[in-house]
Design a protein around this motif. Structure first.
Motif, PDB file in Angstrom:
ATOM      1  N   TYR A  58       7.273  -4.915 -10.199  1.00 25.54           N
ATOM      2  CA  TYR A  58       7.118  -3.919  -9.140  1.00 25.54           C
ATOM      3  C   TYR A  58       5.661  -3.480  -9.021  1.00 25.54           C
ATOM      4  O   TYR A  58       5.085  -3.448  -7.930  1.00 25.54           O
ATOM      5  N   SER A  62       3.393  -4.354  -5.820  1.00 25.94           N
ATOM      6  CA  SER A  62       2.955  -3.205  -5.039  1.00 25.94           C
ATOM      7  C   SER A  62       1.435  -3.191  -4.911  1.00 25.94           C
ATOM      8  O   SER A  62       0.892  -2.897  -3.846  1.00 25.94           O
ATOM      9  N   ASN A  65       0.485  -5.701  -2.346  1.00 20.18           N
ATOM     10  CA  ASN A  65       0.864  -5.216  -1.012  1.00 20.18           C
ATOM     11  C   ASN A  65      -0.053  -4.108  -0.505  1.00 20.18           C
ATOM     12  O   ASN A  65      -0.268  -3.985   0.701  1.00 20.18           O
ATOM     13  N   GLN A  66      -0.593  -3.312  -1.398  1.00 19.36           N
ATOM     14  CA  GLN A  66      -1.495  -2.228  -1.014  1.00 19.36           C
ATOM     15  C   GLN A  66      -2.944  -2.697  -0.890  1.00 19.36           C
ATOM     16  O   GLN A  66      -3.822  -1.916  -0.526  1.00 19.36           O
ATOM     17  N   TYR A 123      13.526  -1.922  -7.017  1.00 16.95           N
ATOM     18  CA  TYR A 123      12.143  -1.596  -6.638  1.00 16.95           C
ATOM     19  C   TYR A 123      11.286  -2.861  -6.632  1.00 16.95           C
ATOM     20  O   TYR A 123      10.512  -3.094  -5.705  1.00 16.95           O
ATOM     21  N   GLU A 127       9.411  -4.755  -3.280  1.00 16.27           N
ATOM     22  CA  GLU A 127       7.996  -5.113  -3.170  1.00 16.27           C
ATOM     23  C   GLU A 127       7.803  -6.619  -3.042  1.00 16.27           C
ATOM     24  O   GLU A 127       6.942  -7.080  -2.292  1.00 16.27           O
ATOM     25  N   LYS A 130       8.578  -7.535   0.536  1.00 16.31           N
ATOM     26  CA  LYS A 130       7.432  -7.187   1.387  1.00 16.31           C
ATOM     27  C   LYS A 130       6.298  -8.198   1.232  1.00 16.31           C
ATOM     28  O   LYS A 130       5.664  -8.582   2.213  1.00 16.31           O
TER      29      LYS A 130
END
Length: 134
Positions: A58, A62, A65-66, A123, A127, A130
């Motif tokens: 996760y 994440s 993705n950020q 979670y 992610e 995504k």
């Protein structure tokens, strides 16, 4: 970190720690794709462990993705970890190989699970979804 202003002192502090930890996790991932119960003593705990692996998956996905973590360097680790997690889901839909709750590493086996790992797995899956749906 999503709650902090990106130009704040606190954000920069936590970002520095996060990036150091993420880099080290790349080095500590097992050949099978999971992380050991004891990150620095994997030889003593050779069985898979899915709770930490789900949380790390996760966190790394994440970060990609950020735009915090580099896709090229971190995506293969996320893919390998997600594939490992999926291998540890039983035919009944239970995620196994969860270490017992406690103060130290314990025995994890295919039919050992805990309620909290379901959330960590979901979670991570969110992610990962995504990441690959872009």
């Amino acid at each position: 970190m999503t709650e902090l202003e990106r130009n704040s002192k606190e954000y920069k502090y936590f970002l520095s720690i996060y990036k150091k930890m993420a880099k080290r996790l790349l080095e500590l991932q097992t050949e099978q794709g999971h992380w050991a119960m004891s990150l620095l003593a994997a030889e003593y705990y050779p069985t898979p462990e899915t709770s930490g692996t789900a949380f790390f998956t996760y966190g790394l996905a994440s970060g990609i993705n950020q735009g915090i973590l580099d896709h090229k360097n971190y995506e293969p680790t996320v893919r390998k970890a997600w594939n490992a997690l999926c291998r540890y889901v039983t035919h009944e839909g239970m995620l196994g190989y969860v270490q017992p709750i406690g103060a130290e590493p314990g025995d994890a086996c295919p039919d050992k699970t805990e309620v909290y790992v379901t959330g960590a797995f979901l979670y991570a899956g969110d992610e990962v979804f995504k990441l690959y749906s872009k």
